[in-house]
Motif scaffolding. Structure first.
Motif, mmCIF file in Angstrom:
data_model
loop_
_atom_site.group_PDB
_atom_site.id
_atom_site.type_symbol
_atom_site.label_atom_id
_atom_site.label_comp_id
_atom_site.label_asym_id
_atom_site.label_seq_id
_atom_site.Cartn_x
_atom_site.Cartn_y
_atom_site.Cartn_z
ATOM 1 N N SER A 1 -9.235 39.177 -16.935
ATOM 2 C CA SER A 1 -9.282 37.743 -16.475
ATOM 3 C C SER A 1 -9.280 36.639 -17.648
ATOM 4 O O SER A 1 -8.857 35.697 -17.483
ATOM 5 C CB SER A 1 -10.448 37.464 -15.730
ATOM 6 N N THR A 2 -9.603 37.209 -18.879
ATOM 7 C CA THR A 2 -10.136 36.160 -19.938
ATOM 8 C C THR A 2 -9.219 36.625 -21.063
ATOM 9 O O THR A 2 -9.232 35.795 -22.153
ATOM 10 C CB THR A 2 -11.378 36.089 -20.081
ATOM 11 N N ALA A 3 -8.729 37.651 -21.095
ATOM 12 C CA ALA A 3 -7.999 38.299 -22.508
ATOM 13 C C ALA A 3 -7.113 37.335 -23.142
ATOM 14 O O ALA A 3 -6.845 37.241 -24.201
ATOM 15 C CB ALA A 3 -7.526 39.709 -22.210
ATOM 16 N N SER A 4 -6.371 36.579 -22.068
ATOM 17 C CA SER A 4 -5.288 35.738 -22.536
ATOM 18 C C SER A 4 -5.693 34.259 -22.624
ATOM 19 O O SER A 4 -5.074 33.546 -23.073
ATOM 20 C CB SER A 4 -4.093 35.865 -21.547
ATOM 21 N N GLY A 5 -7.009 33.960 -22.741
ATOM 22 C CA GLY A 5 -7.372 32.609 -22.553
ATOM 23 C C GLY A 5 -7.538 32.157 -23.911
ATOM 24 O O GLY A 5 -7.555 32.883 -24.967
ATOM 25 N N GLY A 6 -7.677 30.772 -24.150
ATOM 26 C CA GLY A 6 -7.593 30.174 -25.578
ATOM 27 C C GLY A 6 -8.918 30.662 -26.389
ATOM 28 O O GLY A 6 -8.699 30.958 -27.421
ATOM 29 N N SER A 7 -9.978 30.906 -25.685
ATOM 30 C CA SER A 7 -11.216 31.020 -26.437
ATOM 31 C C SER A 7 -11.263 32.540 -27.083
ATOM 32 O O SER A 7 -11.633 32.920 -28.237
ATOM 33 C CB SER A 7 -12.461 31.047 -25.571
ATOM 34 N N ASN A 8 -10.658 33.539 -26.204
ATOM 35 C CA ASN A 8 -10.396 34.900 -26.541
ATOM 36 C C ASN A 8 -9.390 34.824 -27.835
ATOM 37 O O ASN A 8 -9.567 35.586 -28.780
ATOM 38 C CB ASN A 8 -9.816 35.650 -25.499
ATOM 39 N N LYS A 9 -8.253 34.102 -27.847
ATOM 40 C CA LYS A 9 -7.315 34.134 -28.830
ATOM 41 C C LYS A 9 -8.024 33.462 -29.951
ATOM 42 O O LYS A 9 -7.439 33.953 -31.234
ATOM 43 C CB LYS A 9 -6.025 33.118 -28.363
ATOM 44 N N ASN A 10 -8.641 32.450 -30.085
ATOM 45 C CA ASN A 10 -9.364 32.009 -30.941
ATOM 46 C C ASN A 10 -10.272 32.946 -31.843
ATOM 47 O O ASN A 10 -10.149 33.159 -33.093
ATOM 48 C CB ASN A 10 -10.355 30.802 -30.831
ATOM 49 N N GLN A 11 -11.058 33.642 -31.147
ATOM 50 C CA GLN A 11 -11.882 34.470 -31.712
ATOM 51 C C GLN A 11 -11.276 35.982 -32.090
ATOM 52 O O GLN A 11 -11.512 36.191 -33.599
ATOM 53 C CB GLN A 11 -12.791 35.189 -30.593
ATOM 54 N N SER A 12 -9.975 36.214 -31.571
ATOM 55 C CA SER A 12 -9.374 37.296 -32.159
ATOM 56 C C SER A 12 -8.733 36.936 -33.543
ATOM 57 O O SER A 12 -8.756 37.523 -34.438
ATOM 58 C CB SER A 12 -8.136 37.607 -31.135
ATOM 59 N N TYR A 13 -8.118 35.612 -33.660
ATOM 60 C CA TYR A 13 -7.459 35.082 -34.841
ATOM 61 C C TYR A 13 -8.545 35.008 -35.865
ATOM 62 O O TYR A 13 -8.313 35.409 -37.059
ATOM 63 C CB TYR A 13 -7.034 33.542 -34.544
ATOM 64 N N ASN A 14 -9.782 34.455 -35.675
ATOM 65 C CA ASN A 14 -10.916 34.253 -36.712
ATOM 66 C C ASN A 14 -11.193 35.546 -37.188
ATOM 67 O O ASN A 14 -11.346 35.849 -38.367
ATOM 68 C CB ASN A 14 -11.814 33.599 -36.062
ATOM 69 N N LEU A 15 -11.200 36.791 -36.415
ATOM 70 C CA LEU A 15 -11.629 37.983 -36.754
ATOM 71 C C LEU A 15 -10.513 38.532 -37.922
ATOM 72 O O LEU A 15 -10.982 39.125 -38.874
ATOM 73 C CB LEU A 15 -11.929 38.716 -35.602
ATOM 74 N N ALA A 16 -9.284 38.304 -37.291
ATOM 75 C CA ALA A 16 -8.475 38.675 -38.239
ATOM 76 C C ALA A 16 -8.314 38.154 -39.468
ATOM 77 O O ALA A 16 -7.991 38.894 -40.670
ATOM 78 C CB ALA A 16 -6.858 38.419 -37.565
ATOM 79 N N GLN A 17 -8.813 36.982 -39.730
ATOM 80 C CA GLN A 17 -8.805 36.191 -40.917
ATOM 81 C C GLN A 17 -9.887 36.798 -41.739
ATOM 82 O O GLN A 17 -9.778 36.941 -42.953
ATOM 83 C CB GLN A 17 -9.197 34.690 -40.789
ATOM 84 N N VAL A 18 -10.885 37.263 -41.214
ATOM 85 C CA VAL A 18 -11.991 37.763 -41.797
ATOM 86 C C VAL A 18 -11.739 39.336 -42.503
ATOM 87 O O VAL A 18 -12.112 39.623 -43.526
ATOM 88 C CB VAL A 18 -13.394 37.922 -40.843
#
Length: 457
Positions: free
Chosen positions: A387-404
């Motif tokens: 239900s939340t995998a494609s939401g904006g918050s999930n995408k933000n967290q995923s992108y930030n983890l990728a940067q780290v």
């Protein structure tokens, strides 16, 4: 009567008339097309008569990067996934600076360096070096940097060479000495290969380049080979190649092939006609021999396959003629039974609107596996289950983890600007990629949220 499309499958006589992906089996070329070491050694001796040189093959056929490049052309998920991964590595570009200790923490302090800014502008560093270097590091796990030395003994230009055109030349002590650059898929053009002195990166590569310039005073071009340690000794073997070795890429390609086949052939399908092999063998004694010939390939194999198709069409035609109405209700396809011993002919009703989902593989699953191999979270760019995998918050967290998670790859990417700055004596202590951070809207107070005019300059 509707044209019949017999289905062919595997070595057991089962199959679907569609293009099957065979990346694993076709990855290496035959030995006859592989360049011979003795031929290459003769060319190297002509170019460098005073040195005992030998080419190190990249792959069994010396065409590993060339073959992988061709594979990537046919797989948008694999190819674009690597591009996304490279974009994550690039961040917002490199920044010169220094490190300081603040509150017992080691901090990076960015600085403006006019010499570096001028070098970047004049040499087109971002376009010709930084961006392709990030792409090559993620794609090949290595990068070949061609440095051009000006009349003042400084690096004037840094350019990334294409991985599929570069090979390493070693001496009798197995020490990398040269980078041979050319079109390795044209084996008759060995004389056209360019040899560039290779910078030794084992210890103090800046001093090594200065020594190479003194030794090869006529040369103005030198190559620095930077590689991520892997299972291979000379060339890097990217971890994401596991999608090829495991057969996962074949699986993904076959999903695309199947979709294409369905669209082209099965738009009016509503029945599948299964025919046992026992039935075919009893009525057509030559069938078994034709199957053997077809499996061997070649001209005789093609002719045998054509005759097998004719047999299937003959059976289907007789079936249609003896069953009124079958040819009026949609297209009929033929498929041998998975196991003999059942009834000779079996008709299976296919619901038109469920055929694709019923017979298709799990496209979402295989996409995730490939993106995982190239270190991209599918939630960043596509909708995922939940239900939340494609939401904006999930995408933000995923992108930030990728940067780290780019730290390891960043060390190899930053080796290039650090090398240039040290050699040209710009006085820069270190470089770091400027990382981008995405915030969700609930992390910013309403009064601080702004809407940017998309037409603004």
């Amino acid at each position: 009567m509707n044209s019949l499309i017999p289905i062919r499958v595997t070595d057991q006589g089962l199959g679907v008339v569609m293009e099957y992906s065979s990346v694993r089996s076709e990855f290496n070329r035959s030995g006859d097309e592989t360049p011979k070491q003795e031929d290459i050694k003769k060319v190297l001796n002509d170019k460098k008569p005073d040195e005992d040189l030998k080419l190190v093959f990249n792959g069994d056929d010396n065409l590993f990067p060339n073959n992988l490049r061709n594979i990537l052309k046919k797989s948008p998920i694999y190819k674009v996934g690597l591009l996304y991964s490279a974009q994550q590595l690039m961040g917002l570009g490199e920044s010169p600076g220094k490190t300081e200790v603040n509150d017992n923490k080691l901090m990076f302090i960015p600085e403006v360096n006019k010499d570096w800014q001028e070098f970047k502008r004049k040499s087109r560093f971002t376009i010709d070096c930084f961006i392709p270097a990030a792409q090559n590091i993620k794609k090949w796990y290595q990068v070949y940097v061609l440095f051009s030395i000006n009349d003042f003994g400084k690096i004037a230009k840094a350019k990334i060479l294409k991985d599929e055109k570069c090979r390493i030349i070693i001496n009798g002590k197995n020490e990398p000495k040269y980078c041979a650059v050319g079109d390795w898929e044209k084996y008759n053009s060995l004389q056209a290969k360019e040899l560039y002195p290779l910078i030794d990166g084992w210890y103090d590569p800046v001093t090594n380049l200065k020594e190479l310039i003194k030794k090869n005073h006529k040369d103005k071009l030198f190559v620095y080979h930077i590689r991520i340690p892997s299972d291979s000794d000379i060339y890097a073997l990217p971890d994401h190649f596991s999608v090829v070795e495991s057969g996962l890429l074949d699986y993904a390609n076959n999903i695309v092939n199947f979709k294409k086949w369905v669209m082209e052939n099965l738009t009016r399908l509503d029945k599948i006609l299964f025919i046992s092999q026992d039935y075919v063998k009893q009525n057509y004694p030559q069938f078994e021999n034709l199957m053997d010939l077809a499996s061997k390939g070649g001209k005789e194999g093609e002719e045998a396959s054509t005759k097998i198709d004719e047999i299937f069409e003959t059976i289907a035609t007789k079936f249609q003629e003896s069953n009124s109405g079958v040819d009026k209700s949609g297209k009929t396809i033929l498929a041998p039974l998975l196991e003999d011993g059942e009834q000779s002919i079996k008709v299976v009703k296919v619901d038109q609107n469920t055929f694709d989902s019923e017979y298709n593989a799990d496209a979402n699953w295989v996409e995730k596996q490939i993106l995982w191999a190239v270190m991209v979270d599918s939630a960043q760019y596509s909708s995922s289950e939940g239900s939340t995998a494609s939401g904006g918050s999930n995408k933000n967290q995923s992108y930030n983890l990728a940067q780290v998670n780019q730290w390891m790859f960043e060390q190899f990417l930053m080796e290039i600007p650090k090398f240039i700055a040290d050699f040209n004596e710009y006085g820069i202590e270190t470089f770091k990629v400027t990382r981008a951070t995405m915030f969700s809207s609930d992390a910013i107070s309403p009064k601080d949220r702004q809407t940017q005019d998309p037409t603004a300059a």
